[in-house]
Structures are given as C-alpha cells and as structure tokens.
Design a protein around this motif. Structure first.
Motif, PDB file in Angstrom:
ATOM      1  N   ARG A  52       1.954   3.704  11.753  1.00 54.91           N
ATOM      2  CA  ARG A  52       2.054   4.998  11.298  1.00 54.91           C
ATOM      3  C   ARG A  52       3.475   5.380  11.708  1.00 54.91           C
ATOM      4  O   ARG A  52       4.070   6.316  11.158  1.00 54.91           O
ATOM      5  CB  ARG A  52       0.978   5.968  11.707  1.00 54.91           C
ATOM      6  N   GLU A  63       0.703  -1.324   0.009  1.00 52.51           N
ATOM      7  CA  GLU A  63      -0.095  -0.098  -0.040  1.00 52.51           C
ATOM      8  C   GLU A  63       0.956   1.277  -0.118  1.00 52.51           C
ATOM      9  O   GLU A  63       2.073   1.367   0.677  1.00 52.51           O
ATOM     10  CB  GLU A  63      -1.022  -0.036   1.371  1.00 52.51           C
ATOM     11  N   HIS A  64       0.474   2.147  -0.631  1.00 51.05           N
ATOM     12  CA  HIS A  64       1.495   3.488  -0.740  1.00 51.05           C
ATOM     13  C   HIS A  64       0.341   4.631  -0.201  1.00 51.05           C
ATOM     14  O   HIS A  64      -0.758   4.715  -0.702  1.00 51.05           O
ATOM     15  CB  HIS A  64       1.797   3.664  -2.224  1.00 51.05           C
ATOM     16  N   TYR A  65       1.150   5.358   0.570  1.00 50.18           N
ATOM     17  CA  TYR A  65       0.113   6.516   1.204  1.00 50.18           C
ATOM     18  C   TYR A  65       1.350   7.613   1.064  1.00 50.18           C
ATOM     19  O   TYR A  65       2.556   7.384   1.688  1.00 50.18           O
ATOM     20  CB  TYR A  65      -0.251   6.299   2.780  1.00 50.18           C
ATOM     21  N   GLU A  66       0.624   8.950   0.948  1.00 49.37           N
ATOM     22  CA  GLU A  66       1.611  10.193   1.127  1.00 49.37           C
ATOM     23  C   GLU A  66       1.682  10.319   2.588  1.00 49.37           C
ATOM     24  O   GLU A  66       0.524  10.454   3.235  1.00 49.37           O
ATOM     25  CB  GLU A  66       0.901  10.995   0.366  1.00 49.37           C
ATOM     26  N   VAL A  67       2.769  10.812   3.099  1.00 53.02           N
ATOM     27  CA  VAL A  67       2.955  11.267   4.183  1.00 53.02           C
ATOM     28  C   VAL A  67       2.814  12.751   4.430  1.00 53.02           C
ATOM     29  O   VAL A  67       3.432  13.534   3.616  1.00 53.02           O
ATOM     30  CB  VAL A  67       4.455  10.911   4.861  1.00 53.02           C
ATOM     31  N   ILE A  68       1.790  13.085   5.293  1.00 53.60           N
ATOM     32  CA  ILE A  68       1.205  14.629   5.241  1.00 53.60           C
ATOM     33  C   ILE A  68       2.315  15.264   6.145  1.00 53.60           C
ATOM     34  O   ILE A  68       2.798  16.496   5.896  1.00 53.60           O
ATOM     35  CB  ILE A  68       0.156  14.752   5.733  1.00 53.60           C
ATOM     36  N   LEU A  88      -0.945  10.101   7.754  1.00 52.06           N
ATOM     37  CA  LEU A  88      -0.867   9.662   6.266  1.00 52.06           C
ATOM     38  C   LEU A  88      -1.989  10.104   5.662  1.00 52.06           C
ATOM     39  O   LEU A  88      -3.129  10.610   6.145  1.00 52.06           O
ATOM     40  CB  LEU A  88      -1.003   8.168   6.222  1.00 52.06           C
ATOM     41  N   GLU A  89      -2.060   9.916   4.282  1.00 50.28           N
ATOM     42  CA  GLU A  89      -3.293  10.811   3.356  1.00 50.28           C
ATOM     43  C   GLU A  89      -4.448   9.884   3.823  1.00 50.28           C
ATOM     44  O   GLU A  89      -4.518   8.736   4.238  1.00 50.28           O
ATOM     45  CB  GLU A  89      -2.829  10.572   2.220  1.00 50.28           C
ATOM     46  N   ASP A  90      -5.700  10.704   3.570  1.00 45.34           N
ATOM     47  CA  ASP A  90      -6.936   9.777   3.859  1.00 45.34           C
ATOM     48  C   ASP A  90      -7.155   9.232   5.507  1.00 45.34           C
ATOM     49  O   ASP A  90      -7.827   8.233   5.609  1.00 45.34           O
ATOM     50  CB  ASP A  90      -7.129   8.876   2.918  1.00 45.34           C
TER      51      ASP A  90
END
Length: 173
Positions: free
Chosen positions: A168, A133-138, A156-158
């Motif tokens: 996380r 899974e790929h998530y953008e780090v805010i 993380l995004e969303d």
C-alpha cells in the motif's frame, strides 16, 4: 664411529612416554570427525543466505511466513531423523552437548534448505501472466508517517492489502 653407534638408546620409560604422547595426539585427532550433518548444516547456511537476500525479496512473502516455513520443515524433520541420530550415538546419552547442535542442524540445515526449495519451486511455477488490480485510494493511512524511501502508506477501498503495508506504500510526490 658409525651413525648407528651415535644413536642414543632410549630407556623403557622414555619409550612409554613417547607412546603415551602419540596416543594422546591420536585421540585428539579422533575426537572430532567430520559428519555429513555438518555438510548439510553448511549447505543450509549458504542456501539460507541466498534465500533471504535474493529469493525472498523477489516474492511477496512476509518474514513471519518465511520463519513459519523454516520451522514447519524443521519440526517435521526432527522426529524423523531423531531415531537415526540416537541409534548411531550421534546424540549422546546425556544429550547436553549434541542436542543443541541437532536442533540447530534441523533449523539451519534442513529448514533453510527447505525454504530454498520452497522459494525456488515458487519462482519456477510462478505464472508469467500479469495481473492488474485497480483500487480506489481513500487517503493516507493515519497510522503511518512518510516512510524512509519517501513513500506514503495509503488506505485502499475495501481494506485491500490492509495487512501488507509495503503493497500500500506509494512514492509521494
């Protein structure tokens, strides 16, 4: 004088006292009998240690969910077995002494065995397929400071994995 003559004759009072002492010793021996529920209790302790140290650490299950599994199994097993224990007088009429053990037997014995079976089944049926899974780090989560292992908790995004802090947490460099 022969050995028979040397023996002292016991009076009836002494014989009664010896018999009474022997019967009291026998009652003490009979007061504690090993019951199969004690074996289940000990097996539950051993499997509980294995579950908490090895199996639970290899899965992504929170401590709350582990406790919930134990309690659900114990709550289901308690009324099912109660009739048997009551009928065989394992739970005394007063229930003051036996009821705490019965509850502990269901939580520690049956509950921990249920947890072990659940986690073993979970690991046995788990897929070996790797999911990425790929998530953008805010950014860093302001609610948490750097953790003991030098990890920082990120947002993380969303709001992905918002409730699971350890997923996380990423090593900080």
């Amino acid at each position: 004088m022969s050995s028979r003559d040397r023996r002292r004759k016991l009076s009836n009072a002494e014989i009664q006292r010896i018999r009474k002492a022997n019967s009291e010793k026998q009652k003490q021996k009979e007061s504690f009998k090993w019951h199969w529920s004690l074996t289940i209790f000990l097996i539950g302790i051993i499997l509980g240690i294995i579950s908490f140290t090895w199996l639970a650490s290899a899965t992504v299950i929170s401590f709350f969910e582990i406790v919930l599994i134990i309690l659900i199994v114990a709550i289901i097993s308690t009324p099912i077995q109660y009739k048997y224990f009551k009928k065989t007088n394992k739970i005394a009429a007063t229930m003051k002494k036996a009821m705490p053990f019965y509850i502990a037997y269901n939580i520690v014995g049956i509950g921990f065995i249920g947890l072990f079976l659940f986690l073993t089944l979970n690991m046995t049926l788990a897929s070996s397929e790797i999911t990425q899974e790929h998530y953008e780090v805010i950014g860093a989560d302001p609610e948490y400071k750097i953790m003991r292992g030098g990890s920082v908790v990120f947002v993380l995004e969303d709001e992905a994995y918002y409730t699971d802090v350890y997923l996380r947490a990423i090593a900080y460099k």
